[in-house]
Write an enzyme that holds these catalytic residues in place. Structure first.
Site, PDB file in Angstrom:
ATOM      1  N   ASP A  82       0.809  -1.213   0.000  1.00  0.00           N
ATOM      2  CA  ASP A  82       0.000   0.000   0.000  1.00  0.00           C
ATOM      3  C   ASP A  82       0.840   1.259   0.000  1.00  0.00           C
ATOM      4  O   ASP A  82       0.404   2.316  -0.416  1.00  0.00           O
ATOM      5  CB  ASP A  82      -0.950   0.007   1.198  1.00  0.00           C
ATOM      6  CG  ASP A  82      -0.207   0.001   2.530  1.00  0.00           C
ATOM      7  OD1 ASP A  82       0.963  -0.418   2.532  1.00  0.00           O
ATOM      8  OD2 ASP A  82      -0.788   0.405   3.541  1.00  0.00           O
ATOM      9  N   LYS A  83       2.075   1.182   0.450  1.00  0.00           N
ATOM     10  CA  LYS A  83       2.939   2.360   0.491  1.00  0.00           C
ATOM     11  C   LYS A  83       4.372   1.901   0.688  1.00  0.00           C
ATOM     12  O   LYS A  83       4.643   0.761   1.052  1.00  0.00           O
ATOM     13  CB  LYS A  83       2.538   3.283   1.637  1.00  0.00           C
ATOM     14  CG  LYS A  83       2.480   2.591   3.009  1.00  0.00           C
ATOM     15  CD  LYS A  83       1.986   3.524   4.077  1.00  0.00           C
ATOM     16  CE  LYS A  83       1.877   2.803   5.421  1.00  0.00           C
ATOM     17  NZ  LYS A  83       1.406   3.689   6.485  1.00  0.00           N
TER      18      LYS A  83
ATOM     19  N   LYS B  59       9.092  22.379   3.351  1.00  0.00           N
ATOM     20  CA  LYS B  59       9.607  21.102   2.858  1.00  0.00           C
ATOM     21  C   LYS B  59       8.411  20.233   2.494  1.00  0.00           C
ATOM     22  O   LYS B  59       7.360  20.278   3.162  1.00  0.00           O
ATOM     23  CB  LYS B  59      10.490  20.408   3.896  1.00  0.00           C
ATOM     24  CG  LYS B  59       9.795  20.027   5.187  1.00  0.00           C
ATOM     25  CD  LYS B  59      10.769  19.392   6.162  1.00  0.00           C
ATOM     26  CE  LYS B  59      10.060  18.978   7.453  1.00  0.00           C
ATOM     27  NZ  LYS B  59      11.007  18.406   8.441  1.00  0.00           N
TER      28      LYS B  59
ATOM     29  N   GLU C 130      11.323  13.087  10.473  1.00  0.00           N
ATOM     30  CA  GLU C 130      11.636  14.274  11.252  1.00  0.00           C
ATOM     31  C   GLU C 130      12.935  14.092  12.022  1.00  0.00           C
ATOM     32  O   GLU C 130      13.797  14.976  12.049  1.00  0.00           O
ATOM     33  CB  GLU C 130      10.498  14.556  12.235  1.00  0.00           C
ATOM     34  CG  GLU C 130       9.186  14.909  11.585  1.00  0.00           C
ATOM     35  CD  GLU C 130       9.045  16.398  11.333  1.00  0.00           C
ATOM     36  OE1 GLU C 130       8.327  17.058  12.076  1.00  0.00           O
ATOM     37  OE2 GLU C 130       9.701  16.891  10.378  1.00  0.00           O
TER      38      GLU C 130
ATOM     39  N   PHE D  69       2.710  18.917   8.198  1.00  0.00           N
ATOM     40  CA  PHE D  69       2.614  18.023   7.044  1.00  0.00           C
ATOM     41  C   PHE D  69       1.454  17.059   7.242  1.00  0.00           C
ATOM     42  O   PHE D  69       1.236  16.566   8.345  1.00  0.00           O
ATOM     43  CB  PHE D  69       3.921  17.245   6.903  1.00  0.00           C
ATOM     44  CG  PHE D  69       4.004  16.382   5.672  1.00  0.00           C
ATOM     45  CD1 PHE D  69       4.667  16.828   4.542  1.00  0.00           C
ATOM     46  CD2 PHE D  69       3.429  15.122   5.634  1.00  0.00           C
ATOM     47  CE1 PHE D  69       4.754  16.037   3.409  1.00  0.00           C
ATOM     48  CE2 PHE D  69       3.509  14.321   4.507  1.00  0.00           C
ATOM     49  CZ  PHE D  69       4.176  14.791   3.384  1.00  0.00           C
TER      50      PHE D  69
END
Length: 995
Positions: A424-425, A612, A542, A589
C-alpha cells in the site's frame, strides 16, 4: 516533581501554538437526539445512570464459554460434510443394517472429534488467559477527596476519573481533562489501533487544563453528553456542561482504549465508554473463517469420493437384488444363505426391499473410502508448521527482538501460491528507519553513500557505478568517519567538519541545513549529565532531518512556545553561535497537503518562510526567480528515487510584512481543511519484522508448506482408496452379501492408528529441496503458483495408484490362498485368515509407499512408518489374545494361524513388492524423461553439481514456462548465470538472481 515537570513544560509548546484552541466545526446540535443520547456524570460513578444503563469494563474475546463450548464446538465439527456423514453412519451402526459393531464405528469418530475439540478448547483457553490478564490490569481511580487508588480495569465504571501514567495503556475510552503539561496536551501511540508508530497529539479543553493535581479533583463535577457507542475511531461528538456552560468536545479530547500514553508523565481523564462499548472493541469482529484454495478443493475431492461411494453401493445393490431374486429359481447359487428361510435382508420374495437394505449396508461398509482423520490431521500439521515458522532463526530480527509470528495456521500452504505481492505504500517495504544519505544543494549533489539498489543495478547491467558523476570506489568512503549515528549515513568531506563554508554557494548550504534544524515538529531532550541532545519526533523522517542538521553543525537544542534555538557555525567568524528564531506560524505536514510550512523571524528581524514537501507540490510553487537550480535538482531527485531513496524538496523565501499578513490568513483556512487519517487495521495472518524476510517466508516455508500439504492430502486419498477398494472387491467376490473383509476393529483403527502418524510426519518434516536450494532456485516457487502439485491430474493419478494397489493386493492374496492348503496340516485359508493377511499387506503397502514418496527422512519419520507396521502386529497379537466374545474373527488368528505359517510371510513380501512396482516404474520414468522442476534440483543435489554454474543455468533454462514466478525472475534466469562469488561466499549462496 515540580522541577522535572517544569523542565518538560517546553516539550509541548509548539503544539499549543500550532494546533490552536479554536472551536470545532462539528455539528453539536444533534446531542440528545437519536444516536447521541449518552449522559455521563463525571466523578459520580455510583450514580443511577452509570450503574443501570452502561456496560462494565470487562472484555471477553473468547469464542466459547463454559456453557456454550460443548454445543457450539460440536456444531462446528459436524458442519463438515465428512464428519456429519460419519455421524450418520455411527447412528445407523446401532441398527441391524450395520455390517460391524456400533462401538467400533463410534470410537474412531469420538477420537477424531474429541481431538479437534481439545485443540479448539486449548486455543480458546489461551484467549481466556489473555482476557484475564487484560481485565486484571491496574489503573489509578479517584476514590474521593482527591485520593487515587489502584483498581482492576474490569471494575471501572462510566464517570470514573482515572490517572494514567507514562507508557501505560488507556483502560477505557476517556475524555482528556488535563495532563502533566501546562497546556494540557499529551502524546499518544495508537499502534494497537491503526498500526501507526507515529505519535498523535491530544489536548484537553482550556477550562479543565488547570486540574493538574490530585487534590484539585476532589470537588470536580461535570456532565458530559455525547454520541452513543460506535466503531468510528476518528470521530467524536460531545459536550461538557460545567458551571452551567456548554463546551464542545471533539476527537482532540478523546483517548481510546488500548492506545498508549507516551512522552507525557501522566494524564487525568474521565471514563465515557467501557468494555464492549469502547471504540476498539466495537471495531473488533470475529476473525473470518479463512480457507485456502487447497482446502476448498479438498472438499470437492470429498464430494467426488462420496459420488464414487454411492455409485459403488448402487451398482452392488442392483446386482445383489438380481442375484437374490434368482436364488429360488432352480438350484440356488447361494445355498449357504438358506434363501428358503432367509430374513428380509436376503429374502428372494422381496428382492427390491433387500436391495434397498443392502444399499444402506453398503454405504456403511464403503465409508472407509472417506478419510475420517483427514481434517484433524491437517489441522495438527498446520499448527506444527506454524511453530517451525515462528522458530526460524533466519527470520528473527535481533534489533527489535522480534521473530516471525504466524497469527493463524489456516493459510500456510497459500504462502507457496502467492501470485502477486502488493504494497500500500513504501513504508511497508522498509523498516521505517530513515537515514540521511544524500542531498542536492544549489544544483550540486553531495554525499558518497551508495544504496543496495544502486549496487544491484550496476551489477545487473555490468556497468561501472557512478556517484555524483564519478566512478565509485571503496576509497570514496571516509576511513576516518565518526562512529555510526542512527539516522545519519551521510559522508562527504566537502560538507562535513565545517568545510561547507568553502563551497561556491555556502550561503545556500547554510540555509539548507538551517531549514532542516528549524522546519519540523521534533522535541529536543538534553541529557543533564552529558549535555547530549536527543530528539523525540512524530516520525522517523523528522528525526533523521534534525540529526543530519546537528551532525553537519546546526544543532537544534531548545524549543519554547514561540521560538526555536539552534547552535550553528558562523561562516564569518568561524565560531559556533546560538541563534534564536521566533516562531510565528506552523502548518504541519499531512497526506493531503504533502508539505510543511514554518514562518519565523530571525534575530535580524527578517521574516522567513521555510517549506519542505513532496516534489509534486513543491516544484509547481516555485517563483519565477526561484527556478535557478530546478533542472539540476529535478535530475538529482530522479536519480535518488531510482537509487531507492525517499526524497523531499526544501525551499525558503523572505517575506515582507504585507506578504506575511496574507499568508497567515491562508494558513488559518488550511488548518480547518485537514482531513481525517485513513483507518488501518492490524489483521495480518503472518507478521515479519523485516520486509526482507518475505523472501524466505515465501520461497522456503511457502514452498515447503504447499508441497507438504498437497502431498499429504494426495497420500491420504491414496491410502483410503487402497483400503476401501479391497473392501469393495471382497464384497463383490462374496456376491455383495454385505460381508466385510476385515474384523470390525481392523476397519475402525486403520485411519486412526496404523496409517495416520506417518502422514502427519510427512506434512511436518518432508523436504523435496533444502532451504538453501529453495533460495538458490527461486523458479521452484512456480510449482505453487501454477498449482502443479495439487492438480486434478495429480490427485486422480494418486487415486489410480491406490486402485491398482488394491487390485494387486486382493487378487494376488486370493490367488495365493485359494483353494490350496494354507498350512502343513492341510487347513485352507478361511475368511478370517484371508482378511488378516490382506489387511497386513495393505498396512505394509501404504507405509512402504510413504517411504518411497518421502524425499527427506528424519528419525521421527522412520519411527512412525516402521512403528505403524510394528503396531499392527502388536495389536493383532494383543487383540487376538482377548476372549472370542471380544476379538471375534481375530481370536488367536496370528498366534495359531499366521505366525507359524511360512506362506504368510511369503505372500506378504510378494504382494508388497508387486503393489509398489507400478508407482516405482512411473516415478522412475517421470524423473528420467519428464522431470518436474523440484526433480531437476534433486538431481543437481544428487550429482553434487549445485555449485556448477553452467549446469545450474541449464536447469534454469529447462524450467522456463510461459507462466512463471514473474517477468524479473524469468529474465534473470535467462541472462544471469551463477558467478564465482556465489560459490565462495556463503552469504551469496542465494545466487542474488532472485531479487
Amino acid at each position: 516533581m515540580k522541577t522535572s515537570r517544569k523542565k518538560r513544560l517546553h516539550f509541548s509548546k509548539i503544539y499549543s501554538f500550532k494546533r490552536g484552541k479554536g472551536t470545532s466545526k462539528v455539528d453539536h446540535t444533534r446531542i440528545g437526539g437519536p444516536g447521541f443520547s449518552r449522559v455521563v456524570y463525571v466523578n459520580e460513578p455510583d450514580g443511577v445512570e452509570a450503574s443501570l444503563r452502561y456496560e462494565n469494563n470487562y472484555v471477553r474475546t473468547t469464542k466459547y464459554t463454559a456453557a456454550t463450548f460443548l454445543p457450539k464446538s460440536l456444531f462446528e465439527q459436524f458442519r463438515r460434510v465428512a464428519n456429519f456423514y460419519f455421524l450418520v453412519t455411527g447412528i445407523l451402526s446401532f441398527t441391524s443394517l450395520a455390517p460391524y459393531s456400533a462401538v467400533s464405528a463410534i470410537i474412531p469418530l469420538i477420537i477424531v472429534i474429541g481431538a479437534t475439540m481439545v485443540k479448539e478448547g486449548i486455543e480458546d483457553w489461551r484467549r481466556k488467559q489473555q482476557d484475564i490478564e487484560v481485565n486484571n490490569r491496574k489503573v489509578k481511580v479517584h476514590k474521593g477527596g482527591g485520593v487515587f487508588d489502584h483498581i482492576e480495569w474490569k471494575n471501572l465504571r462510566v464517570g470514573n476519573i482515572v490517572k494514567v501514567e507514562k507508557d501505560e495503556f488507556f483502560p477505557a475510552d476517556l475524555v482528556l481533562l488535563s495532563s502533566s503539561y501546562e497546556d494540557a496536551v499529551c502524546y499518544v501511540e495508537t499502534m494497537n489501533l491503526d498500526g501507526e508508530t507515529n505519535l498523535k497529539l491530544k489536548q484537553a479543553l482550556d477550562l479543565t487544563s488547570s486540574l493538574n493535581e490530585d487534590e484539585g479533583l476532589k470537588d470536580f463535577r461535570a456532565i458530559i453528553k455525547c454520541e452513543d457507542p460506535n466503531a468510528n475511531l476518528y470521530s467524536f461528538v460531545g459536550s461538557m456542561e460545567l458551571e452551567e456552560q456548554q463546551h464542545s468536545l471533539s476527537p482532540q479530547q478523546l483517548l481510546l482504549r488500548d492506545s498508549k500514553l507516551r512522552n507525557t508523565d501522566y494524564i487525568y481523564g474521565v471514563v465515557i465508554f467501557t468494555g464492549h462499548d469502547t471504540k476498539v472493541i466495537q471495531n473488533s469482529t470475529d476473525p473470518p473463517s479463512k480457507r485456502s484454495r487447497i482446502e476448498k478443493k479438498m472438499d470437492k475431492i470429498i464430494y467426488f469420493l462420496f459420488g464414487v461411494l454411492f455409485l459403488m453401493a448402487f451398482v452392488g445393490s442392483i446386482y445383489f437384488g438380481i442375484v437374490t431374486k434368482d436364488d429360488l429359481e432352480g438350484q440356488p447359487k447361494r445355498w449357504y444363505l438358506r434363501p428358503e428361510r432367509a430374513n428380509i435382508f436376503f429374502d428372494p420374495d422381496r428382492a427390491p426391499i433387500a436391495a434397498i437394505y443392502h444399499f444402506l449396508t453398503a454405504l456403511l461398509l464403503y465409508s472407509y473410502l472417506i478419510p475420517i482423520s483427514l481434517y484433524v490431521s491437517i489441522e495438527i500439521v498446520k499448527v506444527l508448521q506454524s511453530i517451525f515458522i515462528n522458530q526460524d532463526i533466519n527470520m528473527y530480527y535481533e534489533e527489535t527482538d522480534k521473530p516471525a509470528h504466524a497469527r493463524t495456521s489456516n493459510l500456510n500452504e497459500e504462502l507457496g501460491q502467492v501470485d502477486t505481492v502488493l504494497s500500500d505504500k513504501t513504508g511497508t517495504l522498509t523498516c521505517n528507519s530513515m537515514e540521511f544519505i544524500k542531498c542536492s544543494v544549489a544544483g550540486t549533489p553531495y554525499g558518497y553513500g551508495v544504496t543496495e539498489v544502486e549496487k544491484a543495478m550496476a551489477k545487473r547491467t555490468g556497468s561501472p557505478l557512478l556517484v555524483n558523476g564519478e566512478e565509485y570506489f571503496e576509497d570514496h568512503i571516509n576511513k576516518n568517519k565518526k562512529s555510526f549515528v542512527k539516522g545519519f549515513n551521510f559522508d562527504d568531506e566537502r560538507i562535513m567538519n565545517g568545510n561547507w563554508v568553502n563551497e561556491p554557494r555556502s550561503d545556500v548550504i547554510q540555509k539548507f541545513f538551517r531549514l532542516l534544524a528549524i522546519c519540523h515538529t521534533a522535541i529536543p531532550d538534553v541529557d543533564e549529565d552529558t549535555s547530549k541532545v536527543s530528539y523525540e519526533a512524530e516520525s522517523p523522517d523528522e528525526a533523521a532531518f534534525v540529526i543530519a542538521a546537528r551532525e553537519v553543525g546546526f544543532e537544534f537544542f531548545k524549543r519554547t512556545q514561540t521560538s526555536v534555538s539552534v547552535n550553528e557555525l558562523d561562516p564569518v567568524s568561524g565560531r559556533r553561535v546560538e541563534r534564536t528564531y521566533k516562531l510565528l506560524n506552523v502548518l504541519e505536514f499531512n497526506s493531503t497537503r504533502k508539505r510543511m510550512s514554518v514562518i519565523v523571524r530571525d534575530e535580524d528581524g527578517k521574516l522567513l518562510l521555510l517549506c519542505k514537501g513532496a516534489d509534486s507540490v513543491m516544484f509547481e510553487r516555485l517563483s519565477k526567480n526561484g527556478r535557478e537550480y530546478e533542472v539540476e535538482t529535478r535530475e538529482h531527485v530522479h536519480e535518488y528515487a531510482d537509487a531507492g531513496l525517499r526524497t523531499l524538496i526544501l525551499a525558503y523565501r523572505e517575506l515582507s510584512e504585507e506578504e506575511y499578513e496574507v499568508f497567515n490568513q491562508k494558513i488559518s483556512e488550511a488548518k480547518n481543511s485537514v482531513s481525517a487519517d485513513r483507518e488501518a487495521v492490524m489483521s495480518s495472518d503472518i507478521a515479519i519484522a523485516q520486509f526482507r524476510f518475505l523472501e524466505r517466508l515465501l520461497l522456503v516455508h511457502g514452498h515447503w508448506c504447499y508441497r507438504r500439504i498437497s502431498s499429504m492430502i494426495c497420500y491420504f486419498f491414496y491410502k483410503n482408496v487402497t483400503f476401501g477398494f479391497t473392501v469393495f472387491l471382497y464384497e463383490a467376490y462374496a456376491s455383495f452379501s454385505g460381508q466385510p473383509a476385515y474384523n470390525d476393529w481392523f476397519l475402525s483403527l486403520y485411519n486412526v492408528f496404523f496409517t495416520s502418524l506417518p502422514v502427519i510426519a510427512m506434512g511436518v518434516f518432508d523436504q523435496d529441496v533444502s532451504a538453501r536450494l529453495c533460495l538458490k532456485f527461486p523458479l521452484l516457487y512456480q510449482e505453487g503458483v501454477l498449482n502443479v502439485l495439487f492438480s486434478w491430474r495429480r490427485i486422480i493419478a494418486w487415486m489410480v495408484n491406490g486402485l491398482c494397489s488394491s487390485i494387486i493386493i486382493f487378487f494376488f492374496c486370493k490367488r495365493a490362498l485359494d483353494p490350496q492348503a494354507f498350512n502343513k496340516d492341510g487347513k485352507i485359508a478361511e475368511f478370517q485368515i484371508f482378511g488378516a493377511i490382506m489387511y497386513t499387506c495393505v498396512v505394509w503397502v501404504v507405509n512402504c509407499q510413504m517411504a518411497l514418496a518421502i524425499s527427506y527422512f528424519t528419525l521421527i519419520q522412520h519411527i512412525f512408518i516402521w512403528g505403524g507396521i510394528a503396531l499392527w502386529y502388536l495389536f493383532l497379537l494383543a487383540y487376538g489374545a482377548m476372549p472370542p466374545s471380544i476379538s471375534t474373527t481375530a481370536y488367536k488368528v496370528f498366534v495359531e494361524s499366521l505366525a507359524p505359517t511360512p506362506s504368510f510371510y511369503i505372500v506378504t513380501l510378494f504382494v508388497v513388492i508387486s503393489a509398489l512396482i507400478p508407482y516405482f516404474v512411473f516415478n522412475t520414468i517421470q524423473m528420467r524423461f519428464f522431470p518436474m522442476y523440484h526433480g531437476m534440483i534433486q538431481w543437481i543435489r544428487y550429482e553434487g553439481r549445485s555449485d556448477d554454474p553452467e549446469y545450474c543455468n541449464m536447469v534454469r533454462q529447462r524450467s522456463i514456462r510461459t507462466t512463471t514466478v514473474g517477468f524479473t525472475a524469468r529474465s534473470l534466469a535467462r541472462t544471469n548465470p551463477l558467478n564465482s562469488s556465489a560459490r565462495t561466499n556463503p552469504s551469496n549462496d542465494r545466487c542474488a538472481n532472485h531479487r
